[in-house]
Design a protein around this motif. Structure first.
Motif, PDB file in Angstrom:
ATOM      1  N   GLU A  88     -10.220   5.578   7.672  1.00  0.00           N
ATOM      2  CA  GLU A  88      -9.757   4.198   7.721  1.00  0.00           C
ATOM      3  C   GLU A  88      -9.635   3.749   9.173  1.00  0.00           C
ATOM      4  N   GLY A  89     -10.241   2.616   9.484  1.00  0.00           N
ATOM      5  CA  GLY A  89     -10.192   2.081  10.836  1.00  0.00           C
ATOM      6  C   GLY A  89     -11.297   2.567  11.751  1.00  0.00           C
ATOM      7  N   GLU A 147     -13.825  -0.231  12.705  1.00  0.00           N
ATOM      8  CA  GLU A 147     -13.126  -1.235  13.516  1.00  0.00           C
ATOM      9  C   GLU A 147     -12.850  -0.700  14.925  1.00  0.00           C
ATOM     10  N   ALA A 148     -12.542   0.589  15.033  1.00  0.00           N
ATOM     11  CA  ALA A 148     -12.288   1.177  16.351  1.00  0.00           C
ATOM     12  C   ALA A 148     -13.543   1.106  17.213  1.00  0.00           C
ATOM     13  N   SER A 188     -14.275  -2.429  18.284  1.00  0.00           N
ATOM     14  CA  SER A 188     -13.406  -2.936  19.348  1.00  0.00           C
ATOM     15  C   SER A 188     -13.908  -2.479  20.715  1.00  0.00           C
ATOM     16  N   THR A 216      -4.377  12.384  12.128  1.00  0.00           N
ATOM     17  CA  THR A 216      -5.078  12.442  10.839  1.00  0.00           C
ATOM     18  C   THR A 216      -5.670  13.819  10.580  1.00  0.00           C
ATOM     19  N   ASP A 258      -3.165   6.653  13.142  1.00  0.00           N
ATOM     20  CA  ASP A 258      -4.551   6.752  12.683  1.00  0.00           C
ATOM     21  C   ASP A 258      -5.370   5.692  13.407  1.00  0.00           C
ATOM     22  N   THR A 312      -6.474   2.912  12.473  1.00  0.00           N
ATOM     23  CA  THR A 312      -6.147   1.504  12.229  1.00  0.00           C
ATOM     24  C   THR A 312      -5.302   0.941  13.365  1.00  0.00           C
ATOM     25  N   GLU A 313      -4.687   1.816  14.161  1.00  0.00           N
ATOM     26  CA  GLU A 313      -3.865   1.389  15.295  1.00  0.00           C
ATOM     27  C   GLU A 313      -4.670   1.316  16.590  1.00  0.00           C
ATOM     28  N   THR A 349      -5.594  -2.352  18.454  1.00  0.00           N
ATOM     29  CA  THR A 349      -4.453  -2.977  19.127  1.00  0.00           C
ATOM     30  C   THR A 349      -4.119  -2.234  20.406  1.00  0.00           C
TER      31      THR A 349
END
Length: 202
Positions: A80-81, A84-85, A88, A165, A184, A186-187, A190
């Motif tokens: 998960e994420g 997106e990581a 970014s 994880t 994980d 998902t952070e 940010t």
């Protein structure tokens, strides 16, 4: 930006367990695949040493890798994420390298199967040995789930980012010297947005 693969970008537990189950069946040797997947990270031969005598490990490793392409890779899913990581980093003008203990063929197949947008894959390296690939690529940071990934970042002159994880908690990763310990991926976006000017990333 460098990333580890197993349990950082990819949840490979089900696939690896299935490979070990098939290997166990073919060799006629009991292997606890549920236990195996709690300690992913170190080289394959190191894990096989728990189950087989030294003289049988090379052939078993070859058989494992033969099975892996057909049984392991199709069962892998992205953490998960993960997408997106990577996105970014791309959005910040950076490049991405995957540096993993998994052999390069299977690592590349996993990356392709998961559709991860990376520039390079370096395989068959563990711990501080990952540092050479990170330094060659010019990675500003390395993201992993294992304490050996902290050593990898240090060896490569990179900032150590960890995710809880894998086999270690965020607290344990901090205790081992990680610069950052995330729950994980998902952070990650940010954290990354406020870390440093993206122009400094290779």
């Amino acid at each position: 930006m460098g990333f580890d693969l197993d349990m950082t970008l990819a949840d490979t537990r089900a696939g690896i367990a299935a490979v070990y189950d098939e290997l166990s069946s073919r060799l006629g040797v009991p292997i606890d695949s549920a236990l195996v997947v709690t300690r992913l990270g170190p080289p394959l031969e190191q894990e096989l040493a728990y189950w087989l005598p030294p003289e049988e490990i090379p052939a078993a490793a070859d058989l494992y890798r033969e099975i892996y392409q057909h049984v392991g890779v199709p069962s892998h899913v992205a953490m998960e994420g993960a997408h997106e990581a990577i996105e970014s980093v791309r959005a910040g003008g950076g490049r991405v390298i995957v540096v993993t203990g998994k052999n390069e063929r299977d690592a590349t197949s996993t990356v392709r199967h998961l559709g991860l947008d990376v520039d390079e894959v370096a395989g068959s390296v563990f711990g501080a040995a990952k540092g050479t690939a990170l330094a060659r690529f010019g990675a500003a940071a390395y993201v992993g789930d294992h304490v050996a990934d902290i050593a990898a970042a240090r060896a490569g002159g990179a900032f150590s980012v960890t995710v809880a994880t894998g086999p270690y908690s965020a607290g344990e990763l901090r205790e081992h010297g990680a610069d950052v310990a995330l729950g994980d991926l998902t952070e990650f976006a940010t954290w990354f947005a406020g870390w440093r000017p993206h122009a400094e990333l290779v």
